[in-house]
Design a protein around this motif. Structure first.
Motif, PDB file in Angstrom:
ATOM      1  N   LEU A  11       0.828  -1.198   0.000  1.00  9.19           N
ATOM      2  CA  LEU A  11       0.000   0.000   0.000  1.00  9.19           C
ATOM      3  C   LEU A  11       0.867   1.253   0.000  1.00  9.19           C
ATOM      4  O   LEU A  11       2.056   1.217   0.343  1.00  9.19           O
ATOM      5  CB  LEU A  11      -0.913   0.008   1.230  1.00  9.19           C
ATOM      6  CG  LEU A  11      -2.004  -1.055   1.283  1.00  9.19           C
ATOM      7  CD1 LEU A  11      -2.644  -1.078   2.662  1.00  9.19           C
ATOM      8  CD2 LEU A  11      -3.063  -0.809   0.203  1.00  9.19           C
ATOM      9  N   HIS A  12       0.265   2.378  -0.378  1.00  9.77           N
ATOM     10  CA  HIS A  12       0.982   3.650  -0.317  1.00  9.77           C
ATOM     11  C   HIS A  12       1.445   3.906   1.109  1.00  9.77           C
ATOM     12  O   HIS A  12       0.729   3.626   2.080  1.00  9.77           O
ATOM     13  CB  HIS A  12       0.062   4.782  -0.774  1.00  9.77           C
ATOM     14  CG  HIS A  12       0.722   6.124  -0.729  1.00  9.77           C
ATOM     15  ND1 HIS A  12       1.601   6.550  -1.700  1.00  9.77           N
ATOM     16  CD2 HIS A  12       0.661   7.131   0.194  1.00  9.77           C
ATOM     17  CE1 HIS A  12       2.038   7.755  -1.400  1.00  9.77           C
ATOM     18  NE2 HIS A  12       1.492   8.133  -0.253  1.00  9.77           N
ATOM     19  N   ASP A  13       2.636   4.461   1.242  1.00  5.91           N
ATOM     20  CA  ASP A  13       3.207   4.669   2.570  1.00  5.91           C
ATOM     21  C   ASP A  13       3.868   6.037   2.638  1.00  5.91           C
ATOM     22  O   ASP A  13       4.361   6.566   1.631  1.00  5.91           O
ATOM     23  CB  ASP A  13       4.245   3.586   2.870  1.00  5.91           C
ATOM     24  CG  ASP A  13       4.649   3.559   4.331  1.00  5.91           C
ATOM     25  OD1 ASP A  13       3.821   3.951   5.176  1.00  5.91           O
ATOM     26  OD2 ASP A  13       5.783   3.169   4.638  1.00  5.91           O
ATOM     27  N   GLU A  14       3.834   6.630   3.820  1.00 11.47           N
ATOM     28  CA  GLU A  14       4.529   7.870   4.127  1.00 11.47           C
ATOM     29  C   GLU A  14       5.285   7.670   5.425  1.00 11.47           C
ATOM     30  O   GLU A  14       4.887   6.853   6.258  1.00 11.47           O
ATOM     31  CB  GLU A  14       3.544   9.035   4.267  1.00 11.47           C
ATOM     32  CG  GLU A  14       2.769   9.386   3.004  1.00 11.47           C
ATOM     33  CD  GLU A  14       3.621  10.053   1.940  1.00 11.47           C
ATOM     34  OE1 GLU A  14       4.717  10.562   2.291  1.00 11.47           O
ATOM     35  OE2 GLU A  14       3.207  10.063   0.761  1.00 11.47           O
ATOM     36  N   PRO A  15       6.383   8.402   5.648  1.00  9.92           N
ATOM     37  CA  PRO A  15       7.177   8.188   6.870  1.00  9.92           C
ATOM     38  C   PRO A  15       6.379   8.362   8.156  1.00  9.92           C
ATOM     39  O   PRO A  15       6.719   7.765   9.180  1.00  9.92           O
ATOM     40  CB  PRO A  15       8.279   9.260   6.753  1.00  9.92           C
ATOM     41  CG  PRO A  15       8.374   9.556   5.289  1.00  9.92           C
ATOM     42  CD  PRO A  15       6.993   9.391   4.746  1.00  9.92           C
ATOM     43  N   GLY A  30      -5.106  -5.785   9.492  1.00 11.52           N
ATOM     44  CA  GLY A  30      -4.184  -4.663   9.670  1.00 11.52           C
ATOM     45  C   GLY A  30      -4.815  -3.347   9.267  1.00 11.52           C
ATOM     46  O   GLY A  30      -5.710  -3.305   8.420  1.00 11.52           O
ATOM     47  N   LEU A  31      -4.350  -2.263   9.879  1.00 12.49           N
ATOM     48  CA  LEU A  31      -4.823  -0.921   9.567  1.00 12.49           C
ATOM     49  C   LEU A  31      -3.623  -0.001   9.435  1.00 12.49           C
ATOM     50  O   LEU A  31      -2.824   0.130  10.360  1.00 12.49           O
ATOM     51  CB  LEU A  31      -5.761  -0.411  10.669  1.00 12.49           C
ATOM     52  CG  LEU A  31      -6.255   1.032  10.529  1.00 12.49           C
ATOM     53  CD1 LEU A  31      -7.140   1.182   9.299  1.00 12.49           C
ATOM     54  CD2 LEU A  31      -6.991   1.472  11.787  1.00 12.49           C
ATOM     55  N   VAL A  32      -3.480   0.632   8.287  1.00 14.31           N
ATOM     56  CA  VAL A  32      -2.483   1.676   8.074  1.00 14.31           C
ATOM     57  C   VAL A  32      -3.197   3.005   8.249  1.00 14.31           C
ATOM     58  O   VAL A  32      -4.208   3.265   7.587  1.00 14.31           O
ATOM     59  CB  VAL A  32      -1.864   1.585   6.666  1.00 14.31           C
ATOM     60  CG1 VAL A  32      -0.851   2.699   6.464  1.00 14.31           C
ATOM     61  CG2 VAL A  32      -1.223   0.222   6.456  1.00 14.31           C
ATOM     62  N   HIS A  33      -2.704   3.859   9.148  1.00 13.18           N
ATOM     63  CA  HIS A  33      -3.428   5.100   9.427  1.00 13.18           C
ATOM     64  C   HIS A  33      -2.468   6.272   9.607  1.00 13.18           C
ATOM     65  O   HIS A  33      -1.248   6.126   9.490  1.00 13.18           O
ATOM     66  CB  HIS A  33      -4.325   4.922  10.659  1.00 13.18           C
ATOM     67  CG  HIS A  33      -3.618   4.566  11.924  1.00 13.18           C
ATOM     68  ND1 HIS A  33      -2.928   5.475  12.680  1.00 13.18           N
ATOM     69  CD2 HIS A  33      -3.506   3.369  12.577  1.00 13.18           C
ATOM     70  CE1 HIS A  33      -2.417   4.888  13.738  1.00 13.18           C
ATOM     71  NE2 HIS A  33      -2.753   3.595  13.705  1.00 13.18           N
ATOM     72  N   HIS A  34      -3.038   7.439   9.917  1.00 18.88           N
ATOM     73  CA  HIS A  34      -2.293   8.686   9.939  1.00 18.88           C
ATOM     74  C   HIS A  34      -1.746   9.060  11.311  1.00 18.88           C
ATOM     75  O   HIS A  34      -1.316  10.196  11.509  1.00 18.88           O
ATOM     76  CB  HIS A  34      -3.182   9.821   9.427  1.00 18.88           C
ATOM     77  CG  HIS A  34      -3.461   9.747   7.964  1.00 18.88           C
ATOM     78  ND1 HIS A  34      -4.385  10.544   7.334  1.00 18.88           N
ATOM     79  CD2 HIS A  34      -2.958   8.959   6.987  1.00 18.88           C
ATOM     80  CE1 HIS A  34      -4.431  10.265   6.050  1.00 18.88           C
ATOM     81  NE2 HIS A  34      -3.575   9.298   5.819  1.00 18.88           N
ATOM     82  N   GLY A  35      -1.789   8.146  12.244  1.00 20.40           N
ATOM     83  CA  GLY A  35      -1.200   8.413  13.547  1.00 20.40           C
ATOM     84  C   GLY A  35      -1.885   9.550  14.267  1.00 20.40           C
ATOM     85  O   GLY A  35      -3.097   9.541  14.476  1.00 20.40           O
ATOM     86  N   ASP A  36      -1.096  10.579  14.637  1.00 26.05           N
ATOM     87  CA  ASP A  36      -1.641  11.710  15.385  1.00 26.05           C
ATOM     88  C   ASP A  36      -2.515  12.610  14.535  1.00 26.05           C
ATOM     89  O   ASP A  36      -3.244  13.447  15.066  1.00 26.05           O
ATOM     90  CB  ASP A  36      -0.499  12.546  15.981  1.00 26.05           C
ATOM     91  CG  ASP A  36       0.259  11.796  17.059  1.00 26.05           C
ATOM     92  OD1 ASP A  36      -0.331  10.866  17.645  1.00 26.05           O
ATOM     93  OD2 ASP A  36       1.437  12.120  17.301  1.00 26.05           O
ATOM     94  N   ARG A  37      -2.429  12.477  13.227  1.00 31.69           N
ATOM     95  CA  ARG A  37      -3.287  13.269  12.356  1.00 31.69           C
ATOM     96  C   ARG A  37      -4.650  12.578  12.235  1.00 31.69           C
ATOM     97  O   ARG A  37      -4.736  11.405  11.902  1.00 31.69           O
ATOM     98  CB  ARG A  37      -2.665  13.412  10.967  1.00 31.69           C
ATOM     99  CG  ARG A  37      -1.269  14.011  10.967  1.00 31.69           C
ATOM    100  CD  ARG A  37      -0.774  14.246   9.552  1.00 31.69           C
ATOM    101  NE  ARG A  37       0.638  14.575   9.521  1.00 31.69           N
ATOM    102  CZ  ARG A  37       1.327  14.894   8.421  1.00 31.69           C
ATOM    103  NH1 ARG A  37       0.700  14.913   7.249  1.00 31.69           N
ATOM    104  NH2 ARG A  37       2.611  15.165   8.477  1.00 31.69           N
ATOM    105  N   ASP A  38      -5.685  13.297  12.508  1.00 38.72           N
ATOM    106  CA  ASP A  38      -7.051  12.800  12.399  1.00 38.72           C
ATOM    107  C   ASP A  38      -7.286  11.515  13.210  1.00 38.72           C
ATOM    108  O   ASP A  38      -7.695  10.482  12.669  1.00 38.72           O
ATOM    109  CB  ASP A  38      -7.410  12.552  10.926  1.00 38.72           C
ATOM    110  CG  ASP A  38      -8.883  12.220  10.742  1.00 38.72           C
ATOM    111  OD1 ASP A  38      -9.699  12.651  11.576  1.00 38.72           O
ATOM    112  OD2 ASP A  38      -9.214  11.522   9.765  1.00 38.72           O
TER     113      ASP A  38
END
Length: 582
Positions: A11-15, A30-38
């Motif tokens: 999946l698309h990934d950002e640091p 599994g869940l890839v999410h924005h952490g502290d953002r939203d």
């Protein structure tokens, strides 16, 4: 767990992204999410034998009085019953070792993609993780046909055989090796009385924005133009700034069309609402740099000319809002896409779907395809499967199930890669109301044009702007050149006059030459990029090479304008196949 990690890595990934994983004896989630953002853009649950996630926001959860535990217990107990009660843009996924079951579900509009292998053994929010599980991934030529005809894919098919998209308002269960799907909600399409309809529409619109605002933690951002959809949304969101969320920020770009005055009008709206606004630039350099990433994010199933403007998200300031919103889908739900003519001037649902969705004629698509595929077959299949009892019901059901999830909202994956997003309209009461829009409030067309020249605006959009914020109705509407406070006939005349004048002056306008066409003709880097893609597409067995070359010659000679239609679709497909299949 290794398979889950492999899927996530596709999946698309950002640091700054974060991952959460859940595992039972037989299942992994599994869940890839924005952490502290939203942080309000997700929910998770894990009791050891069962785990579940909500990717998105449930906007009526407080009204329902459901705690996190109560929400997920209800999901495991009766998924369809719970989902029928929920509003908001989301995908739900759950694993249950106690009943040997996997559950996946979409919201009422299908605002977030969810794909699954036809055998039910895996699902994902993108095609890439599922492609890796296929021994010999094969392009679905019916999906290619759809892309060439409409610029997006219709129905549940994807570009890859053996991978299916879960439709809106649907729950999938995998149990004991068997896959079942269940539609948990469908609205009535019987038109409501004309009298008082538009007044009540404003109340329902305000409710969906109120509910959505309550799910935003930090700052909200909105793409703002000189149009009416973003204007009305800005006015309603501004009521909540400093209360439900911290601040409202606006962003604008010079497009729709370029040179049409959108940034200046957007600033007038922002100034009136006392909100900050930044103008971001979309340049040829940014376009070339980010196009491949955006094509991947939309899984190759949306032609790039449909999401071009959203590439501006890559030019946002580093401190941009944590949740980004736009007015996409709003006008269409209020009669701006399906025209009166599509109901009264067609003989069948298939004909109506063709006239409302096709960007080119079906003969051109047949010429472009090397395979023997009927370009209209997707519409035929939809009409045959419909449970609607009337022609009108079949048309509206097909529109609700396909146009939003697979076209106008599909580009949300691009801003969602940078921030949280919200689509307020995945809301039962609102959707059930606009599904019953009286025919007279749909967009009309100029007589004796065979329905090809629209009036440019619907009564519903104008009335909504006036009713919700009369002051905003004094600011000129870019598309018509007339302020919304003035009567509907003046807007029709204004749209036709300003559009005709702009074309005579050779300015970019509705139906005129596109910004990317200007780049293609005048920027050697853009010309080389697209010409190389077209030539490589000529070598691919799914396309007819001579037809591709003919369309390019016609376009450059000025005999036809294929840039945002056929050329955009072909190059989107070629770029995606090179990046994901070759």
């Amino acid at each position: 767990m290794a398979a889950l990690e492999d899927a996530a890595s596709s999946l698309h990934d950002e640091p700054w992204y974060e991952r959460e994983t859940f595992e039972t004896d037989d299942y992994a989630l599994g869940l890839v999410h924005h952490g502290d953002r939203d942080p309000s853009g997700r929910l998770t649950y894990d009791d050891g034998d069962r785990a579940a996630v909500v990717n998105g926001a449930i906007t009526n959860r407080d009204r329902l009085g459901l705690s996190t535990d109560e929400l997920f217990e209800s999901l495991f107990d009766d998924p369809a019953a719970l989902l029928a009660r929920l509003d908001g843009p989301f995908v739900v996924a759950a694993i249950d070792q106690t009943t040997d079951r996997l559950i996946v579900a979409t919201d009422r509009l299908g605002t977030r993609p969810c794909y699954y292998l036809d055998d039910g053994t895996a699902f994902a929010s993108g095609l890439a993780p599922l492609i890796t599980r296929l021994d010999d991934p094969t392009v679905d030529e019916r999906a290619v046909s759809d892309m060439l005809l409409m610029g997006y894919v219709w129905g549940e098919k994807t570009l890859v055989e053996g991978v299916t998209r879960l439709p809106p308002a649907t729950v999938l269960e995998y149990r004991a090796g068997e896959v079942s799907t269940d539609r948990y909600w469908s609205p009535s399409f019987d038109a409501l009385p004309d009298d008082g309809y538009l007044t009540r529409l404003a109340d329902r619109y305000r409710t969906v924005i109120d509910d959505t605002a309550g799910t935003i933690d930090d700052d909200a951002g909105l793409w703002l133009s000189g149009g009416l959809d973003s204007r009305t949304m800005a006015g309603e969101l501004a009521r909540h700034a400093g209360r439900a969320f911290d601040d409202l920020e606006a962003y604008t770009y010079d497009a729709n069309p370029s040179g049409g005055g959108n940034p200046a009008l957007a600033r007038r709206v922002a100034d009136h609402l006392d909100i900050g606004i930044d103008q971001v630039e979309l340049t040829p350099e940014l376009f070339l740099e980010r196009l491949g990433e955006a094509v991947d994010l939309t899984d190759g199933m949306l032609r790039w000319s449909s999401f071009l403007n959203l590439l501006s998200v890559y030019a946002l300031p580093d401190d941009h809002a944590g949740v980004l919103m736009e007015g996409a889908g709003q006008g269409e739900l209020m009669g701006h896409h399906l025209r009166r003519r599509h109901f009264t001037g067609t003989d069948s649902p298939v004909e109506s779907m063709y006239w409302s969705e096709a960007m080119v004629d079906h003969g051109t698509v047949s010429d472009l395809l090397a395979a023997d595929v009927d370009p209209l077959q997707s519409f035929v299949d939809t009409a045959e499967r419909s449970d609607a009892r009337t022609k009108k019901g079949t048309i509206l059901e097909a529109h609700l199930d396909n146009y939003y999830a697979r076209m106008t909202l599909a580009s949300n994956e691009i801003p969602r890669s940078r921030a949280g997003t919200r689509v307020p309209f995945a809301h039962r009461e609102f959707l059930e109301y606009v599904a019953r829009l009286p025919l007279k409030y749909r967009i009309g067309t100029v007589p004796f044009t065979n329905g090809t020249i629209p009036f440019g605006v619907t009564p519903a959009k104008l009335t909504l702007t006036r009713d919700l914020n009369p002051d905003l109705a004094t600011i000129r509407y870019e598309r018509t050149g007339v302020a919304p406070k003035y009567p509907y006939p003046l807007h029709v005349a204004g749209f036709l006059t300003t559009t005709a004048a702009a074309r005579l002056l050779k300015r970019t306008t509705y139906g005129g030459r596109s910004t990317t066409d200007e780049w293609y003709r005048n920027d050697p880097r853009v010309r080389e990029f697209f010409d190389d893609l077209l030539e490589r597409a000529c070598e691919r067995s799914v396309f007819d090479a001579e037809t591709i070359r003919r369309l390019r010659r016609e376009h450059l000679a000025g005999d036809a304008d294929h840039m945002v239609t056929s050329i955009a679709a072909i190059t989107t497909l070629e770029l995606w196949m090179e990046r994901n299949l070759d």
